[in-house]
Design an enzyme around this catalytic site. Structure first.
Site, PDB file in Angstrom:
ATOM      1  N   LYS A 216     -10.993  -4.759  -4.042  1.00  0.00           N
ATOM      2  CA  LYS A 216     -11.710  -3.517  -4.343  1.00  0.00           C
ATOM      3  C   LYS A 216     -10.755  -2.431  -4.810  1.00  0.00           C
ATOM      4  O   LYS A 216     -11.136  -1.551  -5.548  1.00  0.00           O
ATOM      5  CB  LYS A 216     -12.524  -3.054  -3.135  1.00  0.00           C
ATOM      6  CG  LYS A 216     -11.732  -2.795  -1.889  1.00  0.00           C
ATOM      7  CD  LYS A 216     -12.652  -2.668  -0.691  1.00  0.00           C
ATOM      8  CE  LYS A 216     -11.905  -3.014   0.592  1.00  0.00           C
ATOM      9  NZ  LYS A 216     -12.783  -3.365   1.667  1.00  0.00           N
TER      10      LYS A 216
ATOM     11  N   LYS B 123      -5.754 -11.611  -6.701  1.00  0.00           N
ATOM     12  CA  LYS B 123      -6.970 -11.735  -5.881  1.00  0.00           C
ATOM     13  C   LYS B 123      -7.991 -10.672  -6.297  1.00  0.00           C
ATOM     14  O   LYS B 123      -7.624  -9.569  -6.728  1.00  0.00           O
ATOM     15  CB  LYS B 123      -6.648 -11.643  -4.390  1.00  0.00           C
ATOM     16  CG  LYS B 123      -6.299 -10.277  -3.910  1.00  0.00           C
ATOM     17  CD  LYS B 123      -6.274 -10.198  -2.385  1.00  0.00           C
ATOM     18  CE  LYS B 123      -5.945  -8.749  -2.013  1.00  0.00           C
ATOM     19  NZ  LYS B 123      -5.880  -8.447  -0.631  1.00  0.00           N
TER      20      LYS B 123
ATOM     21  N   LYS C 204       0.811  -1.223   0.000  1.00  0.00           N
ATOM     22  CA  LYS C 204       0.000   0.000   0.000  1.00  0.00           C
ATOM     23  C   LYS C 204       0.837   1.263   0.000  1.00  0.00           C
ATOM     24  O   LYS C 204       0.362   2.316  -0.417  1.00  0.00           O
ATOM     25  CB  LYS C 204      -0.948   0.011   1.213  1.00  0.00           C
ATOM     26  CG  LYS C 204      -2.116  -0.959   1.087  1.00  0.00           C
ATOM     27  CD  LYS C 204      -3.207  -0.603   2.092  1.00  0.00           C
ATOM     28  CE  LYS C 204      -4.386  -1.549   2.022  1.00  0.00           C
ATOM     29  NZ  LYS C 204      -5.394  -1.273   3.058  1.00  0.00           N
TER      30      LYS C 204
HETATM   31  P1  AMP Z   1     -11.222  -5.979   3.484  1.00  0.00           P
HETATM   32  O1  AMP Z   1     -12.262  -5.592   2.531  1.00  0.00           O
HETATM   33  O2  AMP Z   1      -9.835  -5.766   3.008  1.00  0.00           O
HETATM   34  O3  AMP Z   1     -11.485  -5.387   4.862  1.00  0.00           O
HETATM   35  O4  AMP Z   1     -11.364  -7.557   3.626  1.00  0.00           O
HETATM   36  C1  AMP Z   1     -12.407  -8.162   4.321  1.00  0.00           C
HETATM   37  C2  AMP Z   1     -12.188  -9.643   4.395  1.00  0.00           C
HETATM   38  O5  AMP Z   1     -12.295 -10.222   3.100  1.00  0.00           O
HETATM   39  C3  AMP Z   1     -10.812 -10.037   4.913  1.00  0.00           C
HETATM   40  O6  AMP Z   1     -10.939 -11.147   5.776  1.00  0.00           O
HETATM   41  C4  AMP Z   1     -10.055 -10.413   3.675  1.00  0.00           C
HETATM   42  O7  AMP Z   1      -9.045 -11.361   3.921  1.00  0.00           O
HETATM   43  C5  AMP Z   1     -11.152 -11.023   2.824  1.00  0.00           C
HETATM   44  N1  AMP Z   1     -10.867 -10.928   1.389  1.00  0.00           N
HETATM   45  C6  AMP Z   1     -10.711  -9.793   0.650  1.00  0.00           C
HETATM   46  N2  AMP Z   1     -10.472 -10.095  -0.648  1.00  0.00           N
HETATM   47  C7  AMP Z   1     -10.496 -11.446  -0.734  1.00  0.00           C
HETATM   48  C8  AMP Z   1     -10.335 -12.381  -1.822  1.00  0.00           C
HETATM   49  N3  AMP Z   1     -10.120 -11.979  -3.079  1.00  0.00           N
HETATM   50  N4  AMP Z   1     -10.421 -13.707  -1.540  1.00  0.00           N
HETATM   51  C9  AMP Z   1     -10.648 -14.134  -0.278  1.00  0.00           C
HETATM   52  N5  AMP Z   1     -10.811 -13.323   0.781  1.00  0.00           N
HETATM   53  C10 AMP Z   1     -10.743 -11.990   0.566  1.00  0.00           C
END
Ligand code: AMP
Ligand code: TRP
Length: 363
Positions: A220, A217, A134
């Site tokens: 967003k 992966k 980041k």
């Molecule tokens: P975040 O939106 O970064 O707060 O992520 C929320 C949750 O979603 C966290 O537990 C991440 O590890 C999971 N996560 C985000 N992107 C992925 C993905 N492409 N595959 C699996 N888990 C994900």
């Protein structure tokens, strides 16, 4: 079967809920940094939140403090925080079982984080890959100190609740390792205070791929709009994205992440949404083409997101209900987090605010 084969088994064994007494706790958080959760969030983490609430006592929160470690708009943050709460309820998190709360409303997280920051090396924090990724764009010098200490706040989020499991996607593994290191460090420097939590990461869905670039992966911040399925998108748009997902050379529908990352990612999504095994799906599509396969999956996706989206919109229209859920969640969270923080403060040598209650002597 290769080790990359999907399995619905977590990488840790799940003990039965503690006999008698309270159910063991689970805890996780999600940042309100998008208007909608996406399939990576849902299949990677959030679905396990819903499943675990049966045998465990859950604390789930919206990580708004983490969301301000990068550029953001305050009005949008507020809106997204409520959207996140509505989505958690719509996907089946049960407020009777789970405490759902907003991180910034539980001051012990920031207070605990300070203590843990004082146990963390600057070099240790700088080695976190998420920080490196980041901060790479603008250079480390212009990243916020909050971005550097992000995983330490995450460690406090977790440790204050002494949970058994932390259901997250695979990208959070390193932060969980740091959390365990800090727990151990605190326990050995002071006194056993924290439980060492286990990450709860499913092998099959721990990393959902981008539809256009399946080896990356779904994300967003990094995915193009056509690579990501937003849970709150118009269902027909999501169906279209599935139909135009990249597939690999050849025509066989086979789970092989090395040779066929696109098809394998779609099989993972298909299997997760229908609870059908991957071999079963492979068999059903033997002799059929990518077109048929994607058309069917598009239908599955529509059937899945339509009620979710309707329910979320309904909940968003009832802000009084949402704020009541968050109020109850905050109360339960504060109770647990403050009790742990009191132990922490006492052990690091802070004088208790009410000397009458705390031990005033050394030892
Ligand atoms: P975040 O939106 O970064 O707060 O992520 C929320 C949750 O979603 C966290 O537990 C991440 O590890 C999971 N996560 C985000 N992107 C992925 C993905 N492409 N595959 C699996 N888990 C994900
Ligand atoms: N860093 C997590 C993510 O990006 C969000 C998060 C913050 C979290 N605090 C947490 C996850 C505590 C689990 C436990 O997904």
């Amino acid at each position: 079967m290769s080790s990359a084969s999907p399995t619905t088994q977590p990488e840790v064994s799940v003990p039965a809920a503690a006999a008698g007494g309270g159910r063991p706790r689970v805890l996780s958080g999600i940042q309100p940094t998008a208007d909608s959760f996406h399939f990576g969030n849902y299949l990677g983490a959030l679905r396990q939140w819903v499943d675990l609430q049966i045998d465990y006592q859950p604390f789930f929160f919206i990580a708004d403090m983490h969301a301000i470690t990068v550029d953001y708009d305050p009005l949008v943050l507020r809106e997204r925080t409520l959207r996140a709460a509505a989505q958690l309820l719509a996907m089946g998190v049960d407020p009777e079982r789970a405490s759902i709360f907003v991180q910034s409303q539980v001051p012990a997280h920031a207070q605990g984080a300070w203590v843990l920051q004082c146990l963390t090396g600057v070099g240790e924090a700088r080695r976190m890959t998420q920080f490196k990724d980041k901060s790479a764009k603008g250079g480390e010098g212009s990243a916020s100190v909050g971005l550097l200490t992000y995983p330490i706040l995450q460690a406090a989020d977790i440790l204050l609740y002494r949970p058994y499991y932390v259901p997250v996607g695979a990208d959070q593994r390193q932060h969980l390792e740091l959390t365990r290191d800090l727990a151990q460090r605190f326990n050995s420097r002071y006194k056993k205070t924290f439980r060492l939590p286990e990450p709860y990461i499913l092998k099959a869905t721990g990393k959902i791929g981008d539809l256009q670039e399946p080896t990356a992966k779904m994300s967003k911040s990094a995915s193009s709009p056509s690579g990501i399925i937003e849970m709150l998108d118009e269902p027909t748009l999501s169906a279209k994205k599935i139909r135009s997902a990249v597939t690999d050379s050849g025509s066989e529908i086979r789970f092989d992440p090395e040779e066929k990352p696109g098809v394998s990612n779609l099989l993972t999504i298909y299997s997760a949404l229908t609870q059908r095994s991957v071999p079963d799906l492979e068999e059903e599509y033997t002799g059929k083409g990518y077109g048929d396969f994607k058309k069917d999956l598009a239908e599955v996706v529509i059937d899945f997101v339509t009620p979710f989206r309707d329910r979320t919109l309904e909940l968003l229209a009832d802000q009084a209900y949402l704020s009541e859920i968050l109020r109850q969640g905050r109360e339960r969270a504060n109770e647990v987090a403050e009790a742990t923080l009191r132990d922490v403060y006492q052990r690091v040598g802070f004088v208790a605010a009410d000397l009458g209650k705390g031990p005033a002597s050394i030892g």
